[in-house]
Scaffold this active site. Structure first.
Site, PDB file in Angstrom:
ATOM      1  N   GLY A 100     -11.727   3.448   1.162  1.00  0.00           N
ATOM      2  CA  GLY A 100     -12.558   4.300   2.018  1.00  0.00           C
ATOM      3  C   GLY A 100     -13.632   3.549   2.781  1.00  0.00           C
ATOM      4  N   ASP A 149       0.872  -1.176   0.000  1.00  0.00           N
ATOM      5  CA  ASP A 149       0.000   0.000   0.000  1.00  0.00           C
ATOM      6  C   ASP A 149       0.911   1.228   0.000  1.00  0.00           C
ATOM      7  OD1 ASP A 149      -2.228   1.583   0.041  1.00  0.00           O
ATOM      8  OD2 ASP A 149      -3.145   0.664   1.794  1.00  0.00           O
ATOM      9  N   ASP A 161      -3.781   7.208  -3.521  1.00  0.00           N
ATOM     10  CA  ASP A 161      -5.141   7.690  -3.764  1.00  0.00           C
ATOM     11  C   ASP A 161      -5.556   8.627  -2.630  1.00  0.00           C
ATOM     12  OD1 ASP A 161      -4.852   5.261  -2.280  1.00  0.00           O
ATOM     13  OD2 ASP A 161      -7.022   5.022  -2.228  1.00  0.00           O
TER      14      ASP A 161
HETATM   15  N1  GUN Z   1      -6.409   0.845   3.153  1.00  0.00           N
HETATM   16  C1  GUN Z   1      -7.664   0.885   3.638  1.00  0.00           C
HETATM   17  N2  GUN Z   1      -8.415   1.744   2.916  1.00  0.00           N
HETATM   18  C2  GUN Z   1      -7.623   2.260   1.965  1.00  0.00           C
HETATM   19  C3  GUN Z   1      -7.839   3.189   0.898  1.00  0.00           C
HETATM   20  O1  GUN Z   1      -8.920   3.738   0.685  1.00  0.00           O
HETATM   21  N3  GUN Z   1      -6.747   3.453   0.095  1.00  0.00           N
HETATM   22  C4  GUN Z   1      -5.528   2.867   0.302  1.00  0.00           C
HETATM   23  N4  GUN Z   1      -4.521   3.146  -0.540  1.00  0.00           N
HETATM   24  N5  GUN Z   1      -5.332   1.985   1.293  1.00  0.00           N
HETATM   25  C5  GUN Z   1      -6.351   1.695   2.109  1.00  0.00           C
END
Ligand code: GUN
Length: 711
Positions: free
Chosen positions: A212, A104, A139
């Site tokens: 989200g 992430d 994002d």
């Molecule tokens: N991890 C939990 N929710 C999100 C999200 O909306 N975007 C990202 N990049 N990681 C997340």
């Protein structure tokens, strides 16, 4: 603990491609091709905190068969002691993990702590440089409580970062393109559209996570969560896996998978463990106060709850994390198996009883399924229903939700759309029917329990339409051996309840039989005189069954089918079921004993194709097809270069299809034709027409026979 071999990289030309190997409606068993192995979905990416490894990634690989995990590239980037070794030796070495590494980007940290100090391109470049398999662009996290304007901004800002991120990723790093939009269905759908369409020099996103949603899961706002899944799915390209960002509670797996989710990720296994809580497939259980384990796991085997409570805190959270990971993995295995055997919806239905909030969400989905025209997420649900094979072998357990199952709704919709009253009757007469005979009080197999009654009533009044009353509605007698009807599984009492008058009137109307007088009979109620020799009636019943099944499952006009079955004969089994059906001496089809469907032969497929010859529209064509109830056997237009292979009987692979009729249905027959309209083969579709236009890997049609073989 045995050492598991390292994974094989995928073929270079397959990098980032997703294929579906088995499906149940929107749920699918997929394979995502990466440089560190081929990932089978649905699956969960365990979250590994590189600073705090509750379970070592190596152990996840060797012991739990975890093929992919997710960690946070922002955390690695921020900590010098991680960043340097990651850049020098790569993320796989840093984690000591040979499988697929997903990362992430720091968006979640910006949601928790406010801003992050890394740039959009910078974090993608970093993920690329440390050798991540699937990275995530930065994002903008759209919280459910944000204003519409703020959410619009989150969607458009995320979309504007898509191209720079894809370019920075290059061709080796696959990227997640998250979908935002808060609770607004239209924004979710717009976000899916924008992110799905984004294409860099090396292609588009590999996966679309739905972002989200963590606050919704924390507050158990499941109804809204499933609304978001459906709205996002309506525009995400079907050939890309869908990931639910931050969802890892096993309770949510079955319904999410049934609605089309492929990937989950979560730290829940470790976070709950630190909090002394155990995951089970139907909820969370506190360690405190337990006398015995509510569910078995190898992690807890041989220890009592009391012993575990007595452990040091760190040891306790490690053992509970092992348990939680094991339970999570085993629930996913169960879900995958349910997709393979066609019971994922039933599993979701069962699990919905585990929590009142999940039940509320499930009932909301059912309501939306039943009023497809009036819902914002109707397209998504219509697609789920239409992509579900209406036929399936095995039992159909009765429950209060039985008639809302997508395959049952699909079957009922097809019968009401395509079934017609017979054009002629067993005594050679024609003209409209004179009455409806409703058989009630008889369990399946109806061939054994009430065929004599059917024959008697037809002899009494030849122009009778015979229907059977079942707990999911009335069906024409022709479908007496069709699953799900003939496999309805429940207590004797379900067959004894008299047919509800109002329901009957509604069902008769759906079949267009409401203007006829009706007679309700039970198999015991025989007319006064024993019936005479009934061979003619019996063969007329068999013929109706062939005509009705072909018109409903192959979309062929009943008039054409009457012509085709004019000289029909059938070879029968000892139990008096049709085995092979011939028309003018040619074997055209065999009814399937397992589910009551039809297996065509090449001659049969060729006859059906002769009723709607020609080629379907090409995918890029803007021409609208005329909508008809019986558009004919669905056709697949094959690319020139695949003709020699498919013509010999090889399967039709995605990527070699230029067009397909929109009513093509997974699990049902179709014909494969060349650009000049020549029949190349026939088979059973594995995909919808939209999927055929998008997928580039995997089997699109399982071919039963090639038409270009030397015979
Ligand atoms: N991890 C939990 N929710 C999100 C999200 O909306 N975007 C990202 N990049 N990681 C997340």
């Amino acid at each position: 603990m045995g050492k598991r071999p390292d994974p094989e990289p995928c073929r270079p030309q397959d990098l980032g491609l997703f294929e579906v190997v088995s499906r149940d409606g929107a749920a699918r068993i997929g394979k995502l091709h990466t440089s560190h192995g081929i990932l089978t979905t649905p699956m969960l990416l365990p979250v590994v905190n590189p600073n705090l490894r509750t379970i070592e990634p190596r152990e996840m690989w060797d012991r739990y068969g975890v093929d992919a995990l997710i960690t946070n590239s922002y955390v690695v980037w921020k900590h010098e002691k991680l960043k340097e070794p990651a850049l020098s030796n790569g993320i796989h070495r840093l984690l000591d993990y040979p499988g697929i590494v997903v990362t992430d980007s720091g968006t979640f940290q910006s949601y928790i702590y406010g801003d992050v100090e890394v740039g959009v391109e910078e974090i993608v470049a970093f993920q690329r440089d440390i050798g991540v398999d699937i990275g995530t662009m930065l994002d903008v996290f759209g919280r459910p409580d944000m204003s519409r304007e703020e959410l619009e901004e989150a969607v458009s800002e995320t979309a504007s970062r898509a191209l720079p991120s894809l370019s920075e990723a290059g061709k080796e790093l696959l990227l997640n393109g998250p979908i935002q939009g808060g609770l607004h269905h239209d924004l979710r759908s717009e976000s899916g559209e924008l992110m799905g369409a984004a294409r860099g020099e090396h292609g588009g996103f590999a996966i679309h996570p739905i972002g989200g949603i963590v606050p919704l899961m924390e507050q158990q706002r499941y109804r809204e969560l499933f609304g978001i899944i459906l709205a996002s799915r309506s525009s995400i390209p079907r050939n890309r896996p869908i990931h639910m960002f931050g969802c890892g509670h096993p309770l949510l797996f079955p319904l999410s998978i049934a609605l089309g989710v492929d990937i989950f990720d979560s730290a829940a296994y470790a976070l709950f463990a630190r909090d002394d809580r155990l995951l089970t497939p139907d909820g969370t259980v506190k360690l405190e106060g337990l006398s015995e384990w509510p569910i078995a796991s190898s992690a807890l085997f041989g220890k009592t709850p009391q012993e575990v409570r007595g452990m040091e805190r760190d040891d306790r959270s490690v053992i509970l994390a092992h348990h939680n990971l094991e339970i999570t993995q085993s629930e996913l295995s169960r879900c995958r198996e349910a997709v393979r055997n066609g019971s994922i919806w039933e599993l979701a239905e069962k699990r919905s009883h585990s929590s009142p909030r999940l039940r509320e969400a499930f009932l909301w989905v059912l309501e939306e399924l039943e009023q497809l025209d009036e819902t914002e997420v109707g397209d998504s649900l219509l697609d789920i229903m239409a992509s579900t094979n209406p036929l399936r072998g095995g039992g159909e357990p009765v429950s209060e939700d039985i008639d809302s199952r997508p395959h049952v709704l699909h079957m009922m919709a097809l019968i009401s759309l395509r079934w017609r009253v017979p054009g002629s009757w067993w005594d050679g007469s024609d003209g409209p029917p004179e009455r409806v005979v409703v058989i009630e009080g008889a369990p399946p197999p109806w061939r054994s329990t009430c065929l004599h009654t059917v024959v008697e009533r037809l002899i009494e009044v030849p122009k009778s339409v015979v229907v059977v009353s079942t707990p999911i509605g009335i069906i024409p007698f022709s479908f007496e051996d069709v699953s799900p009807f003939c496999h309805i599984d429940g207590p004797e009492a379900i067959w004894l309840d008299p047919t509800d008058e109002e329901q009957l009137a509604e069902d008769l109307e759906t079949l267009g039989l409401n203007d006829l007088p009706n007679l309700i009979v039970s198999p015991g109620d025989a007319p006064e005189n024993p019936p005479p020799e009934n061979a003619e009636v019996r063969s007329w019943i068999d013929r109706c069954s062939v005509v009705d099944k072909l018109s409903v499952f192959c979309a062929t006009k009943p008039g054409n089918l009457c012509e085709m079955t004019d000289g029909m004969s059938a070879r029968k089994s000892k139990t008096d079921r049709m085995i092979n059906v011939s028309s003018d001496g040619e074997h055209i089809l065999s009814p399937r004993l397992t589910d009551g469907g039809i297996s065509l032969t090449l001659d049969g497929a060729s006859m059906l194709y002769s009723f709607n010859p020609g080629v379907p529209n090409r995918f890029e064509s803007e021409d609208e097809m005329e909508e008809e109830d019986h558009p004919g056997i669905p056709r697949v237009l094959l690319s020139e270069d695949a003709i020699p292979f498919v013509g010999q009987g090889r399967n039709v692979m995605h990527g070699y299809i230029d067009g397909a009729d929109p009513h093509i249905t997974p699990g049902q027959p179709c014909v494969i034709v060349s650009p000049s309209g020549e029949l190349v083969a026939h088979g059973v579709s594995q995909s919808t027409s939209l999927e055929m236009s998008l997928f580039r890997k995997g089997i699109a049609v399982k071919v039963r026979d090639g038409a270009l073989k030397e015979r």
